[in-house]
Design an enzyme around this catalytic site. Structure first.
Site, PDB file in Angstrom:
ATOM      1  N   ASP A   1      -9.758  -7.029   8.801  1.00 25.90           N
ATOM      2  CA  ASP A   1     -10.888  -7.858   9.227  1.00 25.90           C
ATOM      3  C   ASP A   1     -10.522  -8.779  10.386  1.00 25.90           C
ATOM      4  O   ASP A   1     -11.400  -9.332  11.046  1.00 25.90           O
ATOM      5  CB  ASP A   1     -11.384  -8.704   8.057  1.00 25.90           C
ATOM      6  CG  ASP A   1     -10.351  -9.703   7.583  1.00 25.90           C
ATOM      7  OD1 ASP A   1     -10.475 -10.888   7.923  1.00 25.90           O
ATOM      8  OD2 ASP A   1      -9.402  -9.304   6.883  1.00 25.90           O
TER       9      ASP A   1
ATOM     10  N   ASP B   1      10.696   4.831   5.195  1.00 24.51           N
ATOM     11  CA  ASP B   1      10.774   3.387   5.397  1.00 24.51           C
ATOM     12  C   ASP B   1      11.195   3.107   6.836  1.00 24.51           C
ATOM     13  O   ASP B   1      11.247   4.021   7.670  1.00 24.51           O
ATOM     14  CB  ASP B   1      11.735   2.738   4.393  1.00 24.51           C
ATOM     15  CG  ASP B   1      13.151   3.324   4.481  1.00 24.51           C
ATOM     16  OD1 ASP B   1      13.493   3.961   5.505  1.00 24.51           O
ATOM     17  OD2 ASP B   1      13.922   3.130   3.522  1.00 24.51           O
TER      18      ASP B   1
ATOM     19  N   VAL C   1       0.837  -1.207   0.000  1.00 22.28           N
ATOM     20  CA  VAL C   1       0.000   0.000   0.000  1.00 22.28           C
ATOM     21  C   VAL C   1       0.867   1.251   0.000  1.00 22.28           C
ATOM     22  O   VAL C   1       0.582   2.228  -0.707  1.00 22.28           O
ATOM     23  CB  VAL C   1      -0.971  -0.015   1.192  1.00 22.28           C
ATOM     24  CG1 VAL C   1      -1.775   1.284   1.253  1.00 22.28           C
ATOM     25  CG2 VAL C   1      -1.913  -1.215   1.098  1.00 22.28           C
TER      26      VAL C   1
ATOM     27  N   TRP D   1      -7.152  -9.105   2.618  1.00 24.95           N
ATOM     28  CA  TRP D   1      -6.590  -9.854   1.479  1.00 24.95           C
ATOM     29  C   TRP D   1      -5.894  -8.915   0.478  1.00 24.95           C
ATOM     30  O   TRP D   1      -6.132  -8.973  -0.726  1.00 24.95           O
ATOM     31  CB  TRP D   1      -7.682 -10.653   0.780  1.00 24.95           C
ATOM     32  CG  TRP D   1      -8.329 -11.720   1.594  1.00 24.95           C
ATOM     33  CD1 TRP D   1      -8.325 -11.862   2.945  1.00 24.95           C
ATOM     34  CD2 TRP D   1      -9.116 -12.817   1.087  1.00 24.95           C
ATOM     35  NE1 TRP D   1      -9.054 -12.967   3.320  1.00 24.95           N
ATOM     36  CE2 TRP D   1      -9.557 -13.572   2.199  1.00 24.95           C
ATOM     37  CE3 TRP D   1      -9.520 -13.219  -0.183  1.00 24.95           C
ATOM     38  CZ2 TRP D   1     -10.348 -14.712   2.077  1.00 24.95           C
ATOM     39  CZ3 TRP D   1     -10.315 -14.350  -0.302  1.00 24.95           C
ATOM     40  CH2 TRP D   1     -10.717 -15.100   0.805  1.00 24.95           C
TER      41      TRP D   1
ATOM     42  N   THR E   1       3.029  -7.380   9.995  1.00 20.55           N
ATOM     43  CA  THR E   1       2.031  -8.196   9.290  1.00 20.55           C
ATOM     44  C   THR E   1       2.396  -9.676   9.242  1.00 20.55           C
ATOM     45  O   THR E   1       1.737 -10.447   8.534  1.00 20.55           O
ATOM     46  CB  THR E   1       1.843  -7.690   7.852  1.00 20.55           C
ATOM     47  OG1 THR E   1       3.115  -7.694   7.180  1.00 20.55           O
ATOM     48  CG2 THR E   1       1.266  -6.276   7.841  1.00 20.55           C
TER      49      THR E   1
ATOM     50  N   TYR F   1      -1.983 -11.069  16.046  1.00 18.22           N
ATOM     51  CA  TYR F   1      -1.997  -9.997  15.045  1.00 18.22           C
ATOM     52  C   TYR F   1      -3.294  -9.195  15.134  1.00 18.22           C
ATOM     53  O   TYR F   1      -3.279  -7.953  15.176  1.00 18.22           O
ATOM     54  CB  TYR F   1      -1.826 -10.595  13.651  1.00 18.22           C
ATOM     55  CG  TYR F   1      -2.112  -9.629  12.532  1.00 18.22           C
ATOM     56  CD1 TYR F   1      -1.235  -8.587  12.243  1.00 18.22           C
ATOM     57  CD2 TYR F   1      -3.263  -9.750  11.745  1.00 18.22           C
ATOM     58  CE1 TYR F   1      -1.494  -7.697  11.206  1.00 18.22           C
ATOM     59  CE2 TYR F   1      -3.526  -8.871  10.717  1.00 18.22           C
ATOM     60  CZ  TYR F   1      -2.638  -7.843  10.449  1.00 18.22           C
ATOM     61  OH  TYR F   1      -2.901  -6.963   9.429  1.00 18.22           O
TER      62      TYR F   1
END
Length: 308
Positions: free
Chosen positions: A103, A31, A13, A151, A63, A126
């Site tokens: 989600d 970064d 993203v 996703w 992640t 997570y």
């Protein structure tokens, strides 16, 4: 000119945000070396002081879903503690904070798409860390957008789509989970919607509808359905595959155990986003088609699809 700071510029993203937000102001894309969210809140706020943005867009996150089960402390440091520090800084400076969630903050039960006001109940480390980040923002920064998505994939970076394309060329048999349901969300779509929301905020900051929104394409599929559709489209586009996409086998999650529990229901209801901002979201297949075409044509910032 407004200064917009983007964290995690090398992520899926973050990469797309540099394109979509460029027309809106002066970009400061960082970064991990330039803004490490695993550092203390004080260090993070000092880094923000040096750059003094008017808008902070935070796609950076821990992640590694499975690794988080054994390293929840680090996941919390990045996804919750650092987010709280950013939120407090934004509140003091009157800056807008745009943050991305997931989600995984829900328990994954049922078949109805999750709404923004549904009860949360994360089933993984997570998910707990991401929910804690959301709560830290709501507590500290009234001027915020939390965009929950699922996703995520794109032409840049590692993801399920690129893995399936590679495996489809290497293997004559594949097994993919078929009892987890959601909608693949293109990083480019997430970035473009973010730009649209920020554009509206800059035009009408006083009446802007801050808060939490779900952002995902229309429609739904399983990981198995996603893989079959992708490889069918790849084959019809001329990519040589070893496997026949129709032969990809669907399996239950219990046949592919992982340290972190995945939500069976990743459906997100995006009515609130569409109605509030007059946005029309596309079907999930269109994003898959677009990224596949980009990879087949050899996107400038990547090497395209590895071929045998």
């Amino acid at each position: 000119m407004h200064r917009i700071l983007i964290t995690g510029k090398n992520g899926q993203v973050g990469h797309e945000l540099q394109r979509s937000l460029a027309p809106l102001g002066e970009l400061v894309a960082t970064d991990r070396q330039e803004l490490d969210l695993s550092q203390s809140g004080e260090r993070i706020e000092q880094a923000l002081d040096r750059r003094h943005p008017d808008i902070i867009v935070n796609p950076a996150a821990y992640t590694a879903v499975d690794k988080a089960e054994s390293d929840e402390e680090t996941a919390n440091a990045v996804n919750a503690d650092a987010v709280g520090a950013i939120a407090r800084w934004a509140a003091r400076r009157g800056a807008l904070l745009v943050h991305y969630s997931t989600d995984y903050v829900f328990n994954g039960d049922g078949e109805r798409p999750w709404r923004e006001d549904d009860a949360t109940g994360p089933q993984s480390a997570y998910g707990r860390s991401k929910l804690a980040g959301e709560e830290a923002i709501r507590l500290a920064a009234p001027r915020h957008l939390i965009l929950r998505t699922s996703w995520v994939f794109g032409a840049h970076g590692a993801n399920f789509l690129k893995t399936m394309l590679k495996l489809g060329q290497e293997r004559d048999a594949l097994k993919v989970v078929d009892d987890q349901i959601g909608a693949p969300a293109p990083a480019a779509l997430i970035a473009d919607i973010t730009a649209e929301l920020i554009r509206e905020y800059l035009a009408k900051p006083a009446g802007f509808a801050f808060g939490t929104y779900h952002l995902a394409p229309h429609g739904e599929t399983s990981w198995h359905g996603y893989a079959r559709y992708l490889l069918q489209r790849a084959a019809s586009s001329g990519l040589p595959l070893r496997i026949n996409p129709a032969d990809i086998q669907g399996i239950p999650s219990s046949d592919y155990p992982l340290p972190a529990k995945r939500p069976a229901n990743s459906r997100l209801c995006c009515d609130k986003l569409e109605k509030t901002f007059n946005i029309s979201l596309p079907e999930w297949k269109s994003g898959v088609d677009q990224v596949l075409a980009e990879l087949l044509n050899g996107a400038p910032d990547n090497k395209g699809i590895p071929r045998e």
